[in-house]
Design an enzyme around this catalytic site. Structure first.
Site, PDB file in Angstrom:
ATOM      1  N   ASP A 126       0.826  -1.209   0.000  1.00 51.68           N
ATOM      2  CA  ASP A 126       0.000   0.000   0.000  1.00 51.68           C
ATOM      3  C   ASP A 126       0.860   1.258   0.000  1.00 51.68           C
ATOM      4  O   ASP A 126       1.719   1.447   0.864  1.00 51.68           O
ATOM      5  CB  ASP A 126      -0.917   0.007   1.233  1.00 51.68           C
ATOM      6  CG  ASP A 126      -2.149   0.855   1.043  1.00 51.68           C
ATOM      7  OD1 ASP A 126      -2.020   1.960   0.495  1.00 51.68           O
ATOM      8  OD2 ASP A 126      -3.245   0.407   1.428  1.00 51.68           O
ATOM      9  N   HIS A 154      -3.165  -0.137  -2.770  1.00 52.35           N
ATOM     10  CA  HIS A 154      -4.440   0.127  -2.121  1.00 52.35           C
ATOM     11  C   HIS A 154      -5.627  -0.251  -3.017  1.00 52.35           C
ATOM     12  O   HIS A 154      -5.751   0.231  -4.150  1.00 52.35           O
ATOM     13  CB  HIS A 154      -4.522   1.606  -1.752  1.00 52.35           C
ATOM     14  CG  HIS A 154      -5.605   1.919  -0.782  1.00 52.35           C
ATOM     15  ND1 HIS A 154      -5.601   1.451   0.514  1.00 52.35           N
ATOM     16  CD2 HIS A 154      -6.742   2.651  -0.903  1.00 52.35           C
ATOM     17  CE1 HIS A 154      -6.675   1.882   1.144  1.00 52.35           C
ATOM     18  NE2 HIS A 154      -7.385   2.609   0.304  1.00 52.35           N
TER      19      HIS A 154
END
Length: 299
Positions: A226, A282
């Site tokens: 992420d 993400h």
């Protein structure tokens, strides 16, 4: 033969008692920042996927506002507490949900649905699945922000850096309401109008704790690569070690867990907390991963 004839009525009676296989619980979905309830490449896709894999399931993809544009704009500019109140009202008046429902939140929708679980126990939330939710807060990047170099995104970044904890910003900028600066912990605890409240930073609301502990499972998905969430461990309820912004600690080493302010320690010991990791940035995951890892919690 006589024994077989005698068994037939018994089997029929059992069939009547057991009835048909139970239908899957309804599913409520809350989208992330800059997204909308029915975007065909995000929430619309997820809804169709779930409906295809679990025939007959009722799926409600939450819309905050009267149209999709408002829904997207409200993900940036509508006070989160007002959003949660509106969603609680939607759920309470939906006849399909009164027997209970599962909830699945994407990015900021994860912590928003947790607030629903803590504040609005009727109808009951059965399982909460948080996919990339920031439960200890703080986001540097802006997933799906319209145009990464747009003036809107630049303005949000500057506003958060300069005045995330001012009253005006807290009340009108969604991302400020879960902005958690590890170097300004006192400002965060005192001024955060959303995250500090649902994380019991200013005192213990026993109702919040009781309601969250009523969940059967609280599933947290962390994206292992992420680049949008800082720190990524916030997706597993971890955060920075107090007073600095380099070293992180897992949930189990936080004061929130050790003092069991939300009941997470007790839930963990009871096997109610599920920590899942998926490779990717993400909200980047495959349909195969979703089918094999997430769908079992909905069936």
């Amino acid at each position: 033969m006589a024994a077989l004839r005698a068994a037939v009525p018994v089997l029929a009676l059992l069939g009547l008692c057991l009835g048909p296989a139970a239908a899957a619980a309804p599913l409520v979905i809350w989208h992330g920042m800059g997204d909308s309830c029915c975007n065909p490449v995000s929430m619309g896709y997820i809804r169709k996927l779930v409906e295809k894999k679990i025939p007959g399931i009722y799926v409600l993809s939450l819309k905050i506002g009267s149209n999709l544009i408002q829904d997207m704009e409200n993900s940036f500019f509508m006070n989160v507490n007002d959003q949660v109140r509106e969603v609680c009202s939607q759920l309470a008046t939906d006849p399909q949900l009164q027997g209970g429902y599962n909830a699945m939140g994407f990015s900021q929708g994860g912590q928003f649905l947790r607030a629903v679980a803590q504040r609005c126990p009727a109808p009951p939330m059965l399982n909460l699945i948080s996919i990339g939710g920031q439960h200890q807060g703080r986001v540097y990047g802006f997933p799906r922000c319209p145009g990464e170099s747009s003036r809107l995104c630049d303005w949000i970044r500057k506003t958060l850096d300069l005045g995330a904890y001012t009253k005006a910003v807290q009340e009108h900028l969604v991302q400020a309401e879960y902005w958690h600066d590890p170097l300004k912990e006192e400002d965060y605890r005192k001024s955060s109008i959303f995250l500090a409240d649902i994380n019991q930073e200013r005192g213990i609301n026993e109702t919040y704790k009781k309601n969250l502990m009523a969940l059967k499972k609280f599933v947290m998905v962390k994206f292992l690569n992420d680049t949008m969430v800082d720190p990524p461990i916030s997706e597993w309820f971890g955060f920075y070690k107090s007073g600095q912004a380099k070293e992180t600690i897992p949930l189990q080493e936080t004061s929130l867990y050790k003092e069991d302010r939300l009941g997470l320690q007790e839930m963990d010991k009871a096997g109610k907390l599920v920590f899942l990791g998926v490779k990717g940035d993400h909200l980047h995951f495959s349909e195969e991963w979703f089918d094999s890892t997430i769908l079992p919690f909905l069936q």
